[in-house]
Design a protein around this motif. Structure first.
Motif, PDB file in Angstrom:
ATOM      1  N   GLY A  94      30.110  94.385  32.489  1.00  0.00           N
ATOM      2  CA  GLY A  94      31.036  93.256  32.132  1.00  0.00           C
ATOM      3  C   GLY A  94      30.977  93.245  30.621  1.00  0.00           C
ATOM      4  O   GLY A  94      29.903  93.676  29.764  1.00  0.00           O
ATOM      5  N   VAL A  95      31.989  93.030  30.014  1.00  0.00           N
ATOM      6  CA  VAL A  95      32.326  93.288  28.507  1.00  0.00           C
ATOM      7  C   VAL A  95      32.928  91.910  28.036  1.00  0.00           C
ATOM      8  O   VAL A  95      33.619  91.208  28.591  1.00  0.00           O
ATOM      9  CB  VAL A  95      33.071  94.508  28.199  1.00  0.00           C
ATOM     10  CG1 VAL A  95      33.673  94.537  26.589  1.00  0.00           C
ATOM     11  CG2 VAL A  95      32.603  95.664  28.775  1.00  0.00           C
ATOM     12  N   SER A 116      30.783  90.653  20.304  1.00  0.00           N
ATOM     13  CA  SER A 116      31.051  91.791  21.420  1.00  0.00           C
ATOM     14  C   SER A 116      29.731  92.131  21.917  1.00  0.00           C
ATOM     15  O   SER A 116      28.791  92.484  21.269  1.00  0.00           O
ATOM     16  CB  SER A 116      32.100  92.554  20.979  1.00  0.00           C
ATOM     17  OG  SER A 116      33.080  92.084  20.059  1.00  0.00           O
ATOM     18  N   ASN A 117      29.807  92.237  23.282  1.00  0.00           N
ATOM     19  CA  ASN A 117      28.663  92.751  23.939  1.00  0.00           C
ATOM     20  C   ASN A 117      29.106  93.282  25.328  1.00  0.00           C
ATOM     21  O   ASN A 117      30.255  93.221  25.753  1.00  0.00           O
ATOM     22  CB  ASN A 117      27.324  91.720  24.200  1.00  0.00           C
ATOM     23  CG  ASN A 117      28.051  90.612  24.897  1.00  0.00           C
ATOM     24  OD1 ASN A 117      27.476  90.883  26.384  1.00  0.00           O
ATOM     25  ND2 ASN A 117      28.534  89.328  24.678  1.00  0.00           N
ATOM     26  N   GLU A 118      28.220  94.019  25.972  1.00  0.00           N
ATOM     27  CA  GLU A 118      28.079  94.676  27.416  1.00  0.00           C
ATOM     28  C   GLU A 118      27.072  94.340  28.210  1.00  0.00           C
ATOM     29  O   GLU A 118      25.981  94.675  27.480  1.00  0.00           O
ATOM     30  CB  GLU A 118      28.761  95.887  27.200  1.00  0.00           C
ATOM     31  CG  GLU A 118      28.843  96.696  28.461  1.00  0.00           C
ATOM     32  CD  GLU A 118      29.369  98.334  28.394  1.00  0.00           C
ATOM     33  OE1 GLU A 118      29.374  98.779  29.402  1.00  0.00           O
ATOM     34  OE2 GLU A 118      29.853  98.637  27.244  1.00  0.00           O
ATOM     35  N   ASN A 156      18.808  91.801  38.414  1.00  0.00           N
ATOM     36  CA  ASN A 156      18.652  92.346  37.048  1.00  0.00           C
ATOM     37  C   ASN A 156      19.678  92.254  36.080  1.00  0.00           C
ATOM     38  O   ASN A 156      20.934  92.448  36.539  1.00  0.00           O
ATOM     39  CB  ASN A 156      18.133  93.720  37.052  1.00  0.00           C
ATOM     40  CG  ASN A 156      17.571  94.204  35.548  1.00  0.00           C
ATOM     41  OD1 ASN A 156      16.776  93.568  34.871  1.00  0.00           O
ATOM     42  ND2 ASN A 156      17.990  95.417  35.105  1.00  0.00           N
ATOM     43  N   ILE A 157      19.647  92.150  34.613  1.00  0.00           N
ATOM     44  CA  ILE A 157      20.655  92.104  33.808  1.00  0.00           C
ATOM     45  C   ILE A 157      20.124  92.840  32.883  1.00  0.00           C
ATOM     46  O   ILE A 157      19.144  92.744  31.781  1.00  0.00           O
ATOM     47  CB  ILE A 157      21.052  90.657  33.268  1.00  0.00           C
ATOM     48  CG1 ILE A 157      21.768  89.719  34.613  1.00  0.00           C
ATOM     49  CG2 ILE A 157      22.103  90.921  32.285  1.00  0.00           C
ATOM     50  CD1 ILE A 157      21.670  88.426  34.077  1.00  0.00           C
ATOM     51  N   ALA A 158      20.911  93.985  32.435  1.00  0.00           N
ATOM     52  CA  ALA A 158      20.516  94.904  31.269  1.00  0.00           C
ATOM     53  C   ALA A 158      21.700  94.751  30.398  1.00  0.00           C
ATOM     54  O   ALA A 158      22.715  94.898  30.641  1.00  0.00           O
ATOM     55  CB  ALA A 158      20.179  96.331  31.733  1.00  0.00           C
ATOM     56  N   VAL A 159      21.257  94.456  29.113  1.00  0.00           N
ATOM     57  CA  VAL A 159      22.096  94.515  27.986  1.00  0.00           C
ATOM     58  C   VAL A 159      22.508  96.133  27.335  1.00  0.00           C
ATOM     59  O   VAL A 159      21.460  96.728  27.107  1.00  0.00           O
ATOM     60  CB  VAL A 159      21.537  93.878  26.747  1.00  0.00           C
ATOM     61  CG1 VAL A 159      22.669  93.527  25.465  1.00  0.00           C
ATOM     62  CG2 VAL A 159      21.370  92.402  27.254  1.00  0.00           C
TER      63      VAL A 159
END
Length: 128
Positions: free
Chosen positions: A53-54, A61-63, A75-78
């Protein structure tokens, strides 16, 4: 003497322009980020896997890469952080999302726009 005054005024002018540009960069998109709507996600229809996801909005701004197993966020990885990230904010937010299994969590106090930017990326990952 006259030349020194011109040089000093020129340096001050450049400093003012740099400072104004910095303030513009830091505050650009702040209001839009504060008003960003975060929608809940429905994990029932999401297959096991990792979803990217972006969110794109200037310095926010991130992903992220969201892993789902048995219809739960595991899990959620940046992948790409926001500019001027505070890791403790990111960690607290990710922990809250995994614990609640949804994007409908409170934002981290003092980091509302960064929190919403990450939540929007997570929502975007799970809404494909």
């Amino acid at each position: 003497m006259k030349k020194a005054i011109i040089i000093i005024l020129s340096i001050l002018g450049v400093l003012v322009l740099v400072g104004a540009g910095g303030v513009f960069y830091i505050t650009n998109g702040l209001e839009a980020g504060e008003n960003l709507a975060i929608n809940p996600v429905d994990l029932k229809g999401i297959e096991d896997g990792t979803y990217t996801g972006v969110y794109t909005a200037g310095r926010w701004s991130n992903e992220v890469a969201v892993s789902v197993a048995d219809h739960q966020i595991s899990n959620i990885a940046v992948v790409k952080t926001v500019t001027m990230e505070k890791p403790e904010v990111t960690d607290a937010l990710i922990h809250a999302v995994i614990e609640k299994q949804n994007t409908t969590v409170d934002t981290v106090s003092g980091a509302t726009v960064s929190s919403k930017a990450y939540l929007k990326s997570i929502e975007n990952a799970l809404s494909q």
